[in-house]
Design a protein around this motif. Structure first.
Motif, mmCIF file in Angstrom:
data_model
loop_
_atom_site.group_PDB
_atom_site.id
_atom_site.type_symbol
_atom_site.label_atom_id
_atom_site.label_comp_id
_atom_site.label_asym_id
_atom_site.label_seq_id
_atom_site.Cartn_x
_atom_site.Cartn_y
_atom_site.Cartn_z
ATOM 1 N N ARG A 63 -19.822 8.025 22.578
ATOM 2 C CA ARG A 63 -20.400 8.857 24.029
ATOM 3 C C ARG A 63 -21.248 8.280 24.845
ATOM 4 N NH1 ARG A 63 -25.833 11.570 20.197
ATOM 5 N NH2 ARG A 63 -26.557 9.678 20.134
ATOM 6 N N TYR A 64 -21.971 7.025 24.445
ATOM 7 C CA TYR A 64 -22.867 6.349 25.762
ATOM 8 C C TYR A 64 -22.033 6.736 26.946
ATOM 9 C CZ TYR A 64 -25.515 3.453 28.862
ATOM 10 O OH TYR A 64 -26.063 2.589 29.916
ATOM 11 N N ASP A 65 -20.174 5.552 26.089
ATOM 12 C CA ASP A 65 -19.131 6.025 27.574
ATOM 13 C C ASP A 65 -19.143 6.862 28.538
ATOM 14 O OD1 ASP A 65 -17.426 3.092 26.668
ATOM 15 O OD2 ASP A 65 -19.851 3.110 27.808
ATOM 16 N N TRP A 66 -18.832 8.219 27.416
ATOM 17 C CA TRP A 66 -18.510 9.626 27.509
ATOM 18 C C TRP A 66 -19.598 10.156 28.860
ATOM 19 C CZ3 TRP A 66 -14.354 12.760 27.547
ATOM 20 C CH2 TRP A 66 -15.354 13.379 28.226
ATOM 21 N N GLN A 67 -20.668 10.049 28.048
ATOM 22 C CA GLN A 67 -21.929 10.687 28.975
ATOM 23 C C GLN A 67 -22.073 9.470 30.180
ATOM 24 O OE1 GLN A 67 -24.549 10.901 26.352
ATOM 25 N NE2 GLN A 67 -23.927 12.343 24.729
ATOM 26 N N LEU A 68 -22.202 8.546 30.111
ATOM 27 C CA LEU A 68 -22.585 7.228 31.800
ATOM 28 C C LEU A 68 -21.036 7.710 32.278
ATOM 29 C CD1 LEU A 68 -24.070 5.710 32.261
ATOM 30 C CD2 LEU A 68 -22.486 3.484 31.410
ATOM 31 N N SER A 69 -19.827 7.943 31.961
ATOM 32 C CA SER A 69 -18.941 8.168 32.814
ATOM 33 C C SER A 69 -18.621 9.532 33.426
ATOM 34 C CB SER A 69 -17.619 7.859 32.481
ATOM 35 O OG SER A 69 -17.365 8.730 31.149
ATOM 36 N N GLU A 70 -19.309 10.383 32.611
ATOM 37 C CA GLU A 70 -19.666 12.349 33.241
ATOM 38 C C GLU A 70 -18.293 12.391 32.982
ATOM 39 O OE1 GLU A 70 -22.552 11.595 36.896
ATOM 40 O OE2 GLU A 70 -20.843 12.458 37.291
ATOM 41 N N GLY A 71 -17.845 12.129 31.909
ATOM 42 C CA GLY A 71 -16.630 12.654 30.928
ATOM 43 C C GLY A 71 -15.449 12.610 31.023
ATOM 44 N N ARG A 72 -15.321 11.678 32.232
ATOM 45 C CA ARG A 72 -13.762 10.895 32.728
ATOM 46 C C ARG A 72 -13.313 9.964 31.925
ATOM 47 N NH1 ARG A 72 -17.110 11.207 37.104
ATOM 48 N NH2 ARG A 72 -17.889 9.309 37.635
ATOM 49 N N LEU A 73 -14.374 8.992 30.793
ATOM 50 C CA LEU A 73 -13.506 8.106 29.857
ATOM 51 C C LEU A 73 -12.466 8.653 29.656
ATOM 52 C CD1 LEU A 73 -14.055 5.321 27.970
ATOM 53 C CD2 LEU A 73 -15.501 7.330 26.704
ATOM 54 N N SER A 74 -11.205 7.431 29.714
ATOM 55 C CA SER A 74 -10.138 7.867 28.768
ATOM 56 C C SER A 74 -10.339 6.661 27.760
ATOM 57 C CB SER A 74 -8.660 6.961 29.618
ATOM 58 O OG SER A 74 -7.414 7.173 29.331
ATOM 59 N N LEU A 75 -9.414 7.157 26.804
ATOM 60 C CA LEU A 75 -10.086 6.248 25.426
ATOM 61 C C LEU A 75 -8.537 5.513 24.804
ATOM 62 C CD1 LEU A 75 -11.839 8.536 22.821
ATOM 63 C CD2 LEU A 75 -12.568 6.266 23.662
ATOM 64 N N GLU A 76 -7.417 6.759 25.815
ATOM 65 C CA GLU A 76 -6.396 6.003 25.388
ATOM 66 C C GLU A 76 -6.291 4.212 26.717
ATOM 67 O OE1 GLU A 76 -6.091 10.283 25.699
ATOM 68 O OE2 GLU A 76 -7.119 8.967 26.861
ATOM 69 N N GLN A 77 -6.955 4.487 27.660
ATOM 70 C CA GLN A 77 -6.667 3.004 28.540
ATOM 71 C C GLN A 77 -8.033 1.895 27.357
ATOM 72 O OE1 GLN A 77 -8.187 4.063 32.195
ATOM 73 N NE2 GLN A 77 -6.589 5.386 33.031
ATOM 74 N N ALA A 78 -8.570 2.755 26.870
ATOM 75 C CA ALA A 78 -9.312 2.024 26.118
ATOM 76 C C ALA A 78 -8.572 1.244 24.881
ATOM 77 C CB ALA A 78 -10.890 2.538 25.484
ATOM 78 N N LYS A 79 -7.675 1.609 23.957
ATOM 79 C CA LYS A 79 -6.749 1.561 23.304
ATOM 80 C C LYS A 79 -5.850 0.441 23.823
ATOM 81 C CE LYS A 79 -4.876 1.242 19.413
ATOM 82 N NZ LYS A 79 -5.009 1.058 18.285
ATOM 83 N N ARG A 80 -4.740 0.504 24.394
ATOM 84 C CA ARG A 80 -4.455 -0.177 25.326
ATOM 85 C C ARG A 80 -4.841 -0.960 25.693
ATOM 86 N NH1 ARG A 80 -2.353 4.310 28.261
ATOM 87 N NH2 ARG A 80 -3.221 4.186 29.959
ATOM 88 N N ALA A 81 -5.834 -1.318 26.059
ATOM 89 C CA ALA A 81 -7.454 -2.960 26.575
ATOM 90 C C ALA A 81 -7.597 -3.446 25.085
ATOM 91 C CB ALA A 81 -8.336 -2.659 27.540
ATOM 92 N N GLY A 82 -7.056 -3.047 23.952
ATOM 93 C CA GLY A 82 -7.123 -3.292 22.692
ATOM 94 C C GLY A 82 -8.785 -3.339 22.009
ATOM 95 N N LEU A 83 -9.715 -2.468 22.846
ATOM 96 C CA LEU A 83 -10.895 -2.451 22.326
ATOM 97 C C LEU A 83 -11.417 -1.330 21.238
ATOM 98 C CD1 LEU A 83 -12.056 -1.115 25.912
ATOM 99 C CD2 LEU A 83 -12.316 -3.486 24.873
ATOM 100 N N PHE A 84 -10.089 -0.799 20.640
ATOM 101 C CA PHE A 84 -10.177 -0.449 18.920
ATOM 102 C C PHE A 84 -8.947 -0.879 18.150
ATOM 103 C CE2 PHE A 84 -12.779 2.706 19.883
ATOM 104 C CZ PHE A 84 -12.956 3.522 21.608
ATOM 105 N N PRO A 85 -9.496 -0.954 16.578
ATOM 106 C CA PRO A 85 -8.760 -0.871 15.512
ATOM 107 C C PRO A 85 -7.215 -0.902 16.036
ATOM 108 C CG PRO A 85 -10.859 -1.234 14.925
ATOM 109 C CD PRO A 85 -10.843 0.273 16.195
ATOM 110 N N PRO A 86 -6.494 -1.292 14.947
ATOM 111 C CA PRO A 86 -5.300 -0.266 15.095
ATOM 112 C C PRO A 86 -5.479 0.827 14.698
ATOM 113 C CG PRO A 86 -4.169 -2.538 13.714
ATOM 114 C CD PRO A 86 -6.515 -2.724 14.246
#
Length: 872
Positions: A63-86
């Motif tokens: 939520r914080y990253d979403w609000q900080l990026s003003e709605g431009r956050l990409s969880l797909e990229q964060a997932k590919r970067a290994g920031l989330f569990p499987p």
């Protein structure tokens, strides 16, 4: 027959003892099993809490990253970067306010609307920011059984803007299933406060929660912790009865449940029962009795050992997720009973990390071996203290040679039997933060010097040290001369430059071990310790004065400042902080009231003088509150007609005991304080009120001139004050004239021009009072567009005495007329002076020859026209 009877009696007794003992063992085993189930549930709940907190942190971070990026956050990229569990365990998504997925760690196929989901509707209508834990469902995106966690997304105005969704597989919450502790038919589960099951597992089988494949009845009403034997026919789908323990998860609406299969628990007991019965049949009553006793004792001892090992394992497992290091230390005793060292027999991984070891390496090491090459005496003393008292708790500073990889720790030790349980927590950051706050609280942010708060803590200790060692101590109270003028004319930025430069000059002037403090504003204090004579303080004061001889080079220009220094000496001038500071301040004030740019030692006479002045100031303020001031009016006449052209308003203090007090006795004191501001406003209001009274009485008033102090002119909005008073009393602005001294025009020329322009636009005339005593220039007089010049009475007095007096007066009149201004001669006391002034073409006269200042009641009739007997 006695033998058979005896055999029957002995057999009956033995069998009764056997049956009773077996029943007792069963009851004991059941109680121990319930306790074990409850302990496992406690451990499970303790383990679940950080797991749930981690899930909540993921939602908060997204939520914080979403609000900080003003709605431009990409969880797909964060997932590919290994920031989330499987993805098989976690799925994270952001859902907009309309229920449509925006981004997620799993790809979406087509338009999947989630607006009807329970968690979405809850967050949409929620009035608080809460973590919502939903019941298990089949995910529309993941298409698998999942538990949904959600947090609300806010707009800047606090309204609903969507949902952060964290979808977690139920198997994640039962992954720590322990076969050795629970068996293949035991189970663990998570149940919500709504009695809906979130996850269950039996052995290696994770049950689908949506079907409630294992639990067939709702669980568990309060209390939040407990244990019970649950009948399989009523509670479980597999019809197996279980000993169940449960514990509410701290901070979350969930309950951890652990079950032990009764068949597995009672199997050893039933085998034992069969063996005892068999042995009782084939063996003698005596052999059976001793066998039962030995078996019971062995079982009890084994169970106690197992419980102890289980408790240690459970506590270690519970502390692994935290930040605290946990150790169990066992004393090493010599033959004489002394304890030279301690051995680490257990620890958690965090504890091993604290001392830069792996857990397997640390267990079995002694304190002396751990501190190889260092001195562990302090830790050994603390451990001995804990052995003697049973406990120790405190904050410990870790020496640099210690193997503990931190600076400060909070150490807690509890004795359990002959062992010590130690808990270690790193508090270095907290200590550093506290130290930084103390530094900031004791430091002046502008100059970097210690501040008043620091003085209040340091000076008492310095005085105590001086008293104990029979030494002298001096306080130098320093006030900058001319600082207010720099601050008012050049701005606060220039004032700050002056204060920083002054602080450096004072630091350079004092001795290296002397303390320089900024009390606030332009006031500094220097603390001189270990003095042998008071003259040492005088030498330091002289060096400080010398340091202020050079002008200050500021970004706004060059300005010269001085310093007034007051000195008090311990113990002659005081023995406590407040007295020494007060007396140094009094000595400084005595310098201020004399010639400034000097220093003085404290003298009791200064105190008496200051007290008298403060009493006069308080009395003057009280007089304003009680309205003890009256107005007198002195006429001015037009020299060509002899008629009254205006009057000057003069204030008098009607003291209740001292009678009428002249302005010369209280105006200087009012000018030095802010009393002049309220007094000046009162005079304006009284004059306007008097003019209104005269008009109501049918009299035709002439204009009245009011003297305005330079402080009142520069520190208040004088135009606003005049306008308010004229409006309040409904007076024509042409009936008011303002008299300004030349010093009033020495400030910021633009500010002066703006204020004078505002007054002139109201229709009020402007007069320069006491002309010739200040430093106004012809250009300034012309630019500010004054109406009249009032020549100081000192020049009027010289008219009859010297020819130069007339020449000077003629020059002023000629200059004023050339600038379009009329001239008023003040202090006219003789007819000869009036004749000379008429010959010099002076415009107006004022003085005792014309009229004394009169109270309104003495003006009968009202002096609208006052003839003057002048010869042609």
């Amino acid at each position: 027959m006695l033998w058979p009877i005896a055999a029957i009696v002995i057999g009956a007794i033995v069998w009764q003892l056997v049956v009773l003992n077996l029943h007792h063992d069963k009851l004991l085993l059941e109680k121990q099993t319930r306790d074990k189930a409850e302990a496992l549930a406690n451990s499970y709940a303790f383990h679940l809490a950080p797991t749930l907190e981690e899930i909540d942190q993921i939602a908060l971070h997204v939520r914080y990253d979403w609000q900080l990026s003003e709605g431009r956050l990409s969880l797909e990229q964060a997932k590919r970067a290994g920031l989330f569990p499987p993805s098989s365990i976690f799925y994270v998504a952001v859902i907009d306010r309309n229920g449509m997925p925006v981004t997620g760690t799993l790809p979406t196929h087509g338009s999947v609307s989630l607006g009807d989901r329970e968690y979405f509707l809850f967050q949409k209508t929620a009035t608080q920011d809460l973590l919502y834990i939903g019941p298990p469902v089949i995910g529309r995106i993941s298409e698998r059984s999942t538990i949904l966690f959600s947090r609300r997304i806010f707009k800047p105005d606090g309204s609903f803007d969507g949902v952060v969704l964290v979808s977690v597989s139920p198997s994640y919450f039962t992954a720590d299933y322990n076969d050795s502790a629970l068996g293949i038919n035991g189970f663990v589960g998570v149940v919500g406060d709504d009695h809906v099951i979130r996850a269950t597992r039996t052995g290696q089988t994770v049950h689908p929660p949506t079907a409630q494949a294992l639990i067939s009845a709702p669980l568990f009403a309060p209390p939040a912790q407990g244990s019970a034997l649950l009948d399989g026919n009523e509670w479980f789908a597999d019809k197996r009865s279980r000993y169940v323990g449960w514990r509410a998860v701290n901070g979350y609406p969930l309950t951890a449940v652990v079950g032990l299969d009764t068949e597995a628990v009672l199997a050893p007991l039933r085998q034992h029962e069969a063996q005892v019965l068999s042995n009782s049949v084939w063996a003698t009553s005596a052999l059976a009795f001793f066998t039962l006793i030995a078996t019971a004792l062995s079982l009890r001892l084994a169970w106690r050992k197992h419980n102890m090992e289980l408790m240690q394992s459970t506590y270690r497992m519970a502390t692994e997720g935290g930040n605290e290091g946990f150790y169990i230390a066992r004393p090493i005793r010599l033959d004489d009973g002394s304890i030279p060292d301690f051995e680490v027999i257990d620890c958690n991984h965090r504890g091993a990390e604290f001392v830069r070891h792996r857990r397997e390496e640390l267990i079995g090491k002694t304190i002396l071996a751990l501190y190889a090459g260092a001195n562990p005496d302090r830790l050994i003393r603390i451990l001995h203290e804990a052995m003697q008292t049973g406990a120790f708790e405190g904050e410990v500073e870790v020496p640099s040679e210690s193997p503990v990889a931190t600076r400060w720790v909070h150490l807690k030790i509890l004795r359990s039997g002959d062992d010590l349980a130690l808990t270690l927590r790193d508090i270095s950051d907290t200590k550093a933060h506290v130290a930084d706050l103390e530094r900031r609280g004791n430091e002046d942010t502008l100059t970097g010097l210690p501040n008043r708060h620091w003085v209040q803590h340091y000076l008492p200790r310095a005085i105590e040290h001086a008293a104990a060692n029979h030494l002298m101590l001096a306080i130098l109270f320093i006030d900058l001369d001319g600082f207010k003028a720099v601050n008012d004319r050049m701005g606060h930025a220039a004032g700050d430059d002056v204060l920083r430069s002054a602080a450096r000059r004072i630091k350079d002037a004092v001795r290296p071990h002397d303390c320089v403090v900024r009390l606030g504003g332009d006031e500094f204090v220097v603390i001189l310790e270990t003095l042998t004579h008071a003259t040492d303080a005088a030498h330091v004061a002289e060096r400080i004065l010398y340091g202020f001889q050079d002008a200050f080079r500021l970004t706004a220009g060059i300005h010269s400042l001085g310093a007034s220094i007051g000195i008090s000496v311990f113990p002659d001038d005081g023995t406590d902080v407040d007295t020494l500071l007060q007396n140094a301040d009094i000595a400084m004030y005595s310098v201020k009231t004399s010639r400034k740019r000097n220093y003085r030692f404290y003298d009791q006479r200064f105190y008496e003088s200051l007290r008298s002045r403060l009493e006069q100031e308080a009395e003057l303020r009280l007089a304003i509150e009680r309205d003890q001031f009256v107005m007198y009016y002195q006429p001015r006449i037009d020299i060509s007609t002899g008629m009254t052209s205006s009057m000057e308003a003069l204030v008098r203090w009607a003291h209740p005991t001292k009678g009428l007090i002249s302005p010369a006795d209280f105006i200087p004191l009012a000018e030095e304080t802010d009393v002049i501001l309220s007094l000046g406003e009162m005079v304006i209001d009284k004059v306007c009120a008097q003019l209104a009274d005269w008009e109501k009485a049918g009299k035709e008033p002439v204009p009245v001139s009011i003297n305005v102090s330079s402080r009142q002119f520069n520190e208040t909005d004088i135009a606003k004050i005049l306008s308010a008073s004229l409006t309040r009393h409904k007076i024509d602005a042409r009936l008011i004239e303002i008299e300004l001294t030349e010093s009033s025009m020495m400030g910021d020329s633009q500010e002066v021009a703006r204020a004078l322009t505002a007054i002139r636009r109201m229709g009020i005339k402007l007069l320069v009072d006491d002309f010739g005593t200040g430093y106004s220039s012809l250009a300034q007089l012309q630019r500010l567009d004054f109406d009249l010049l009032k020549v100081d009475q000192a020049f009027t007095a010289r008219l009859e005495k010297t020819k130069e007096g007339s020449v000077f007066f003629l020059a002023i009149i000629t200059m004023a007329h050339a600038l379009g201004m009329r001239v008023v001669a003040e202090g006219v006391e003789t007819e000869a002076q009036a004749e000379i002034l008429k010959a010099l073409q002076c415009d107006e006269l004022q003085g005792f020859y014309i009229s004394m200042p009169l109270a309104p009641s003495d003006m009968e009739p009202f002096p609208l026209r006052r003839s003057l007997p002048l010869t042609a």
